[in-house]
Design an enzyme around this catalytic site. Structure first.
Site, mmCIF file in Angstrom:
data_model
loop_
_atom_site.group_PDB
_atom_site.id
_atom_site.type_symbol
_atom_site.label_atom_id
_atom_site.label_comp_id
_atom_site.label_asym_id
_atom_site.label_seq_id
_atom_site.Cartn_x
_atom_site.Cartn_y
_atom_site.Cartn_z
ATOM 1 N N VAL A 117 0.810 -1.207 0.003
ATOM 2 C CA VAL A 117 -0.105 -0.120 -0.035
ATOM 3 C C VAL A 117 1.049 1.326 -0.088
ATOM 4 O O VAL A 117 1.293 1.662 0.961
ATOM 5 C CB VAL A 117 -0.879 -0.031 1.286
ATOM 6 N N HIS A 118 1.238 1.601 -1.355
ATOM 7 C CA HIS A 118 2.280 2.752 -1.388
ATOM 8 C C HIS A 118 1.168 4.010 -1.616
ATOM 9 O O HIS A 118 -0.082 3.931 -1.467
ATOM 10 C CB HIS A 118 3.216 2.544 -2.358
ATOM 11 N N ALA A 119 1.512 5.181 -2.133
ATOM 12 C CA ALA A 119 0.969 6.166 -2.334
ATOM 13 C C ALA A 119 -0.324 6.193 -3.348
ATOM 14 O O ALA A 119 -1.239 6.514 -3.095
ATOM 15 C CB ALA A 119 1.891 7.482 -3.061
ATOM 16 N N SER A 155 -3.087 4.163 -1.730
ATOM 17 C CA SER A 155 -3.365 4.951 -0.541
ATOM 18 C C SER A 155 -4.588 6.060 -0.865
ATOM 19 O O SER A 155 -5.524 6.228 -0.484
ATOM 20 C CB SER A 155 -2.260 5.902 0.310
ATOM 21 N N GLU A 159 -3.504 -2.786 -10.041
ATOM 22 C CA GLU A 159 -1.963 -2.537 -10.589
ATOM 23 C C GLU A 159 -1.809 -3.850 -11.335
ATOM 24 O O GLU A 159 -1.919 -5.116 -10.885
ATOM 25 C CB GLU A 159 -0.996 -2.475 -9.393
#
Length: 94
Positions: free
Chosen positions: A14-16, A19, A87
């Site tokens: 859970v990166h930018a 998020s 993704e």
């Protein structure tokens, strides 16, 4: 109160970007929505909170919502986790 446990299944965690997707969805609900990981509990409507949770691949998170629309909120957020935040795993560098 509605709860659901999810596992981070996208390799990048859970990166930018994930998020931002989470916060975008949670802002549509009046209920309170939190993520719990171990002893940590963060507001899922806060991008900084979600990022600082540090949820990497394989991390187990409990989604907790309380108030108007809580069941729908939990379902939508859980669906984001299950979709791997849209993704493409093949384009990520291991």
């Amino acid at each position: 109160m509605t709860e659901k446990t999810v596992t981070v299944s996208n390799r990048a965690g859970v990166h930018a970007r994930p998020s931002a997707l989470i916060v975008q969805e949670t802002k549509n609900f009046k209920c309170s929505i939190h993520f719990e990981r171990g002893r940590d509990r963060i507001n899922a409507k806060s991008i900084m909170g979600v990022i600082t949770l540090g949820a990497s691949y394989g991390t187990v998170i409990n989604i907790v919502a309380e108030g108007e629309g809580e069941e729908e909120a939990v379902k939508i957020i859980a669906d984001l986790f299950e979709s791997k935040f849209f993704e493409d795993e093949e384009t990520l560098v291991p």
